[in-house]
Design an enzyme around this catalytic site. Structure first.
Site, PDB file in Angstrom:
ATOM      1  N   LYS A  27       0.841  -1.196   0.000  1.00 13.78           N
ATOM      2  CA  LYS A  27       0.000   0.000   0.000  1.00 13.78           C
ATOM      3  C   LYS A  27       0.881   1.252   0.000  1.00 13.78           C
ATOM      4  CE  LYS A  27      -3.597   2.252   2.697  1.00 13.78           C
ATOM      5  NZ  LYS A  27      -4.456   2.212   3.873  1.00 13.78           N
ATOM      6  N   GLU A  54      10.734  -4.498   4.423  1.00 11.64           N
ATOM      7  CA  GLU A  54      10.866  -5.909   4.024  1.00 11.64           C
ATOM      8  C   GLU A  54      10.501  -6.092   2.545  1.00 11.64           C
ATOM      9  OE1 GLU A  54       9.293  -4.751   6.700  1.00 11.64           O
ATOM     10  OE2 GLU A  54       9.195  -6.242   8.313  1.00 11.64           O
ATOM     11  N   GLY A  99      -4.773  -1.923   5.123  1.00 14.59           N
ATOM     12  CA  GLY A  99      -3.975  -3.055   4.646  1.00 14.59           C
ATOM     13  C   GLY A  99      -4.610  -4.400   4.945  1.00 14.59           C
ATOM     14  N   ARG A 100      -5.001  -4.605   6.200  1.00 10.78           N
ATOM     15  CA  ARG A 100      -5.534  -5.930   6.584  1.00 10.78           C
ATOM     16  C   ARG A 100      -6.957  -6.168   6.060  1.00 10.78           C
ATOM     17  NH1 ARG A 100      -4.409  -2.597  10.605  1.00 10.78           N
ATOM     18  NH2 ARG A 100      -6.058  -1.761  11.930  1.00 10.78           N
ATOM     19  N   GLU A 160      -4.351  -6.770  15.013  1.00  9.48           N
ATOM     20  CA  GLU A 160      -3.829  -5.460  14.621  1.00  9.48           C
ATOM     21  C   GLU A 160      -4.932  -4.403  14.723  1.00  9.48           C
ATOM     22  OE1 GLU A 160      -2.134  -4.413  10.577  1.00  9.48           O
ATOM     23  OE2 GLU A 160      -0.273  -4.594  11.681  1.00  9.48           O
ATOM     24  N   HIS A 207      -4.305 -32.908  17.837  1.00 13.13           N
ATOM     25  CA  HIS A 207      -3.138 -33.679  18.262  1.00 13.13           C
ATOM     26  C   HIS A 207      -2.030 -32.754  18.719  1.00 13.13           C
ATOM     27  CE1 HIS A 207      -4.979 -37.337  16.665  1.00 13.13           C
ATOM     28  NE2 HIS A 207      -5.519 -36.492  15.805  1.00 13.13           N
ATOM     29  N   LYS A 263       9.820  -0.743  14.131  1.00 11.81           N
ATOM     30  CA  LYS A 263      10.407  -0.411  12.822  1.00 11.81           C
ATOM     31  C   LYS A 263      11.487   0.660  12.980  1.00 11.81           C
ATOM     32  CE  LYS A 263       6.123  -0.912  10.158  1.00 11.81           C
ATOM     33  NZ  LYS A 263       5.137  -0.203   9.345  1.00 11.81           N
TER      34      LYS A 263
HETATM   35  O1  LIG Z   1       1.152  -2.730   2.238  1.00 12.73           O
HETATM   36  P1  LIG Z   1       2.283  -2.119   2.988  1.00 12.73           P
HETATM   37  O2  LIG Z   1       2.241  -0.623   2.965  1.00 12.73           O
HETATM   38  O3  LIG Z   1       3.610  -2.648   2.499  1.00 12.73           O
HETATM   39  O4  LIG Z   1       2.143  -2.525   4.490  1.00 12.73           O
HETATM   40  C1  LIG Z   1       2.306  -3.840   4.929  1.00 12.73           C
HETATM   41  C2  LIG Z   1       1.943  -3.995   6.394  1.00 12.73           C
HETATM   42  O5  LIG Z   1       2.888  -3.334   7.185  1.00 12.73           O
HETATM   43  C3  LIG Z   1       2.493  -2.461   8.235  1.00 12.73           C
HETATM   44  O6  LIG Z   1       3.544  -2.314   9.127  1.00 12.73           O
HETATM   45  C4  LIG Z   1       1.274  -2.882   8.987  1.00 12.73           C
HETATM   46  O7  LIG Z   1       1.597  -3.608  10.131  1.00 12.73           O
HETATM   47  C5  LIG Z   1       0.301  -3.694   8.172  1.00 12.73           C
HETATM   48  O8  LIG Z   1      -0.994  -3.274   8.494  1.00 12.73           O
HETATM   49  C6  LIG Z   1       0.533  -3.562   6.704  1.00 12.73           C
HETATM   50  O9  LIG Z   1      -0.403  -4.349   6.025  1.00 12.73           O
END
Ligand SMILES: O=P(O)(O)OC[C@H]1O[C@H](O)[C@H](O)[C@@H](O)[C@@H]1O
Length: 553
Positions: free
Chosen positions: A210, A216, A271-272, A358, A389, A514
């Site tokens: 987004k 990462e 995002g989620r 989250e 199990h 972060k």
């Molecule tokens: O889609 P992006 O901007 O790469 O974000 C990826 C993810 O990283 C963030 O730190 C949040 O924890 C998430 O809510 C998000 O979906």
């Protein structure tokens, strides 16, 4: 806005909770009249919550609390595009992503549905081009394999749906000859796994972010770009092999992605909650084709309509949300297990874990008041019967963990073994039906002793019971019902947050780590080059651990 503790019925609910805590589920379940009231159904999806520690009186109180918390207006405000994510001044409109073309959903007075459908049309066309080989790679070969690079909300939901559908007969046939993989973790091991057996010439890379700034994802994107260019030797290959899903067009251009190859979405998609945006739909449509994926969107849309219009007493997401608030905040059960009896839902719990934790792992109300009650739930889960199990021991004889059992009437892969008493799916489902009863009723010491168990073993073999669960029974795990399932849990999460009076749609809690990682990265970069590092910026305890790491690398 009042917190839940300010609601007029809060005190009565706390008192009632003490009463319910002291009432064993065996007693509650002995009333057929009660049990018959604690169920609801929508389009063949049956919700049975009679194994929760609730009585009809509890539900009356919870519905009363919902009224006092303005739940109906909060839901309305979400669907109306009001900026309910107040800390980021954003609307929360993932429901618009699966709206029918004739629906009108406005943000700042503008109907966003046409824009949504414009991007859907672009994705449909692109997926068709890739799938038919009309769009080929740099060396003229069709792109049969896809790697999605993304993390968190830009990864978990699409992977859940991919896993959910890849053994569905229709989706399986539609994806014949194609491979789809996800690269999320910045751990370079994940790169190796994602690339195994893939060739640059036949691979499409979808970078999903987004913000297009997530550390990462960006490092993984650079890593895969290098891999691509090592084989194809020409920057021009990038526009044939790399596309992006993002809201940040300037960053995608800076990375070298052709703006024509960027599929956008909007700041009103968290995002989620972005599975139904290009984040999920682009890779899934390339893999499974439009026919399958449009059914998924229709399923989510149907659940949205149900959530928006059904009376609360029959509204699946509302009922599940209220019961979960009851468990977490009144009965003080901090955990929640998600137990799909369907191997295809192997990544469902991981996705919902992000959606709820989250969203609702918060400490203050939307008006900055420190919450006087427990809020949020600790989610985990695995498909049954595997979980049986493993961690079910704790569920049966250890702590109380309210559980959602999710089952399907028909299997994606019906199997009958000659001379076995039941089809394999019935074997699975026998466990689905048995476990909630084992949890609820338990097995008394008297019963264990009567079976001739030696006295010293009786306590070990006794099951206290009284462990709440609910059962959700779907007709089948196809694209349509997986869309319903996704939307059901998204809205359950929203209901929780509305009741807890928090903002479920921001996630400031992920930021601090972060920032600290940046400092460590700088420190490691200096040490690796034998340059002076800014020692004082890191705690001594952290430097000690880093010392061990550096001494062995
Ligand atoms: O889609 P992006 O901007 O790469 O974000 C990826 C993810 O990283 C963030 O730190 C949040 O924890 C998430 O809510 C998000 O979906």
């Amino acid at each position: 806005m009042p917190t839940l503790a300010d609601a007029p019925s809060y005190g009565a609910a706390v008192q009632h909770a003490a009463e319910m805590k002291a009432t064993h589920l065996t007693t509650l379940l002995s009333s057929d009249d009660r049990n018959s009231q604690l169920a609801a159904e929508f389009q063949g999806i049956f919700l049975d919550y009679c194994r929760q520690k609730v009585a009809p009186e509890t539900m009356r109180l919870l519905l009363q609390l919902a009224e006092e918390m303005g739940l109906a207006n909060k839901i309305k405000a979400m669907f109306a595009g009001q900026k309910i994510n107040v800390t980021e001044n954003r609307a929360v409109l993932h429901v618009a992503l699966r709206a029918r073309p004739d629906q009108v959903i406005e943000v700042d007075g503008k109907n966003v549905v046409p824009e949504v459908h414009a991007v859907l049309s672009r994705m449909k066309k692109f997926a068709h081009q890739i799938r038919t080989g009309e769009w080929v790679g740099y060396t003229g070969k069709p792109l049969k394999d896809v790697i999605c690079i993304g993390i968190g909300g830009s990864y978990l939901g699409p992977e859940f749906v991919y896993e959910g559908l890849r053994t569905d007969p229709e989706a399986h046939t539609a994806s014949h000859g194609r491979r789809l993989r996800f690269l999320a973790n910045v751990d370079p091991i994940d790169v190796k796994r994602a690339l195994e057996g893939f060739h640059a010439e036949t691979t499409l890379i979808i970078i999903i972010s987004k913000t297009f700034t997530t550390a990462e994802t960006m490092l993984n994107a650079r890593t895969i770009k290098e891999w691509l260019l090592r084989s194809l030797h020409n920057e021009a290959a990038v526009s044939r092999h790399m596309v992006a899903v993002s809201t940040n067009i300037s960053e995608t251009s800076a990375f070298g992605i052709n703006p024509d190859n960027v599929f956008g979405f909007w700041d009103w998609v968290g995002g989620r909650f972005s599975v139904c945006s290009a984040v999920g739909i682009l890779p899934l449509a390339v893999h499974f084709g439009w026919q399958v994926i449009s059914q998924f969107l229709q399923g989510a849309n149907a659940m949205d309509d149900h959530f928006k219009t059904a009376a609360f007493s029959e509204n699946l997401p509302v009922l599940m949300g209220l019961v979960s608030v009851w468990n977490a905040s009144f009965l003080d059960y901090p955990c929640h297990a998600i137990l799909p009896y369907c191997q295809a839902l192997i990544r469902f719990a991981a996705h919902i874990q992000q959606v709820t934790m989250e969203s609702n792992g918060k400490r203050v109300s939307i008006d900055c008041i420190e919450l006087p009650y427990q809020c949020g739930e600790i989610d985990f889960g695995e498909p049954g019967t595997n979980g049986q199990h493993s961690f079910y021991q704790l569920l049966h004889q250890g702590r109380t963990v309210p559980a959602d059992f999710i089952g399907f009437c028909r299997s994606q892969n019906p199997v009958i073994v000659a001379n076995d008493p039941v089809p394999n799916h019935d074997e699975l489902m026998s466990n689905f039906f048995a476990q909630p009863d084992a949890l609820a009723f338990g097995k008394s010491a008297d019963l264990v002793a009567a079976e001739g168990v030696p006295p010293e073993l009786v306590p070990h073999k006794t099951f206290p019971g009284d462990k709440p669960s609910l059962s959700l029974l779907f007709p089948e795990a196809n694209a349509y019902y997986l869309g319903c399932l996704l939307a059901l849990y998204e809205h359950r999460t929203a209901v929780q947050g509305f009741m807890w009076s928090i903002n479920s749609f921001d996630q400031w809690g992920v930021e601090l780590g972060k920032v600290l990682a940046k400092e460590i990265r700088k420190y490691l970069a200096a040490k690796r080059k034998d340059l002076p590092a800014e020692e004082e910026k890191l705690p001594a305890a952290t430097r000690r651990l880093l010392g061990v790491y550096l001494s062995q690398a």
